[in-house]
Scaffold this active site. Structure first.
Site, mmCIF file in Angstrom:
data_model
loop_
_atom_site.group_PDB
_atom_site.id
_atom_site.type_symbol
_atom_site.label_atom_id
_atom_site.label_comp_id
_atom_site.label_asym_id
_atom_site.label_seq_id
_atom_site.Cartn_x
_atom_site.Cartn_y
_atom_site.Cartn_z
ATOM 1 N N GLU A 1 -5.091 -10.443 -0.820
ATOM 2 C CA GLU A 1 -5.979 -9.633 -1.663
ATOM 3 C C GLU A 1 -6.394 -10.405 -2.911
ATOM 4 O O GLU A 1 -7.557 -10.395 -3.307
ATOM 5 C CB GLU A 1 -5.280 -8.319 -2.043
ATOM 6 C CG GLU A 1 -5.122 -7.355 -0.875
ATOM 7 C CD GLU A 1 -4.207 -6.174 -1.159
ATOM 8 O OE1 GLU A 1 -4.199 -5.225 -0.352
ATOM 9 O OE2 GLU A 1 -3.492 -6.193 -2.179
ATOM 10 N N LYS B 1 -3.928 7.597 -9.025
ATOM 11 C CA LYS B 1 -3.632 6.179 -9.238
ATOM 12 C C LYS B 1 -3.940 5.709 -10.670
ATOM 13 O O LYS B 1 -3.522 4.623 -11.061
ATOM 14 C CB LYS B 1 -4.431 5.318 -8.256
ATOM 15 C CG LYS B 1 -4.178 5.623 -6.786
ATOM 16 C CD LYS B 1 -2.739 5.366 -6.409
ATOM 17 C CE LYS B 1 -2.517 5.346 -4.908
ATOM 18 N NZ LYS B 1 -2.842 6.589 -4.235
ATOM 19 N N GLY C 1 1.261 -2.284 0.384
ATOM 20 C CA GLY C 1 1.138 -2.583 1.803
ATOM 21 C C GLY C 1 1.516 -4.013 2.157
ATOM 22 O O GLY C 1 1.475 -4.395 3.324
ATOM 23 N N SER D 1 -4.566 2.716 2.897
ATOM 24 C CA SER D 1 -5.089 3.981 3.418
ATOM 25 C C SER D 1 -6.488 4.296 2.904
ATOM 26 O O SER D 1 -7.350 4.773 3.657
ATOM 27 C CB SER D 1 -4.131 5.127 3.064
ATOM 28 O OG SER D 1 -3.960 5.241 1.660
ATOM 29 N N THR E 1 -6.904 -3.725 1.887
ATOM 30 C CA THR E 1 -5.906 -3.164 2.797
ATOM 31 C C THR E 1 -5.371 -1.848 2.249
ATOM 32 O O THR E 1 -5.227 -1.696 1.032
ATOM 33 C CB THR E 1 -4.737 -4.154 2.976
ATOM 34 O OG1 THR E 1 -5.231 -5.353 3.574
ATOM 35 C CG2 THR E 1 -3.642 -3.580 3.864
#
Length: 218
Positions: free
Chosen positions: A101, A119, A95, A28, A26
């Site tokens: 996940e 990141k 998110g 962008s 999940t």
């Protein structure tokens, strides 16, 4: 950064096995991966998604979405991250899909993380740690997080796909992420937390200004 995210997403396609069920995360960066996956949808059987949003995006591309309970194996799970170290340990859950996940990552034989270079960090913790909590335990868990040295903030107006709430915990010492992950999960009322130390990524595809950097777990 969007170009780097897209590059990482495209690079993940080579890890996808023919006629397999693909685990899909999940966020962008994963949205770029779903769009890229559509180009090889004829080669795969379908996907298992970690959120309703990802499931809908997959369906919009004509990719069949399966319930995890009906799937025997997932060769590869592809997901993004909020922070990750060179040891493949990460924080996820910005998110709010952290629990699903973690479940898919636990099933998958290989966990491929896709991210832009912002990141990658030396030590986790600048990004607040998301903790999914049963609603009636919000205050209890909040107090316990303060005892752990954190400053919890209730994510206003947000409910997970599981019907729970998120506490975003700032200021934790995450130099021992595995120990902290286990300690938080042992708090009554916690469903899951966003530390991925027990199940880190196997491969990191990092989009950089100079192209894709591939990192693997030590």
């Amino acid at each position: 950064m969007n170009v780097q995210k897209e590059q990482a997403a495209q690079a993940a396609l080579k890890y996808i096995e023919d006629n397999s069920i693909v685990g899909v995360g999940t966020g962008s960066t994963v949205n770029y991966f779903i769009d890229a996956l559509a180009s090889i949808r004829h080669r795969i059987e379908g996907a298992v998604a970690s959120s309703e949003a990802s499931a809908q995006r997959l369906k919009d591309h004509g990719i069949p979405v399966y319930d995890l309970n009906t799937v025997n194996s997932i060769p590869v799970y592809v997901d993004g991250t909020d922070e990750i170290t060179q040891h493949m340990v990460m924080i996820k859950g910005g998110g709010g899909a952290l629990t699903r996940e973690k479940i898919i990552a636990a099933v998958a034989k290989q966990f491929v993380c896709i991210a832009d270079e912002s990141k990658l960090v030396d030590v986790l913790g600048e990004f607040p740690l998301p903790v999914e909590v049963i609603p009636m335990a919000r205050s209890l868990v909040g107090r316990e997080m303060v005892r752990q040295g954190g400053s919890p903030a209730y994510r206003e107006g947000f409910t997970t796909d599981n019907g729970n709430i998120i506490l975003d915990v700032h200021g934790l010492d995450l130099t021992m992420p595995l120990k902290m992950e286990q300690a938080i999960n042992n708090i009554t009322g916690v469903v899951c937390n966003g530390l991925f130390a027990m199940r880190p990524a196997d491969v990191l595809l990092l989009g950089t200004k100079h192209g894709i950097e591939v990192m693997t777990s030590m």
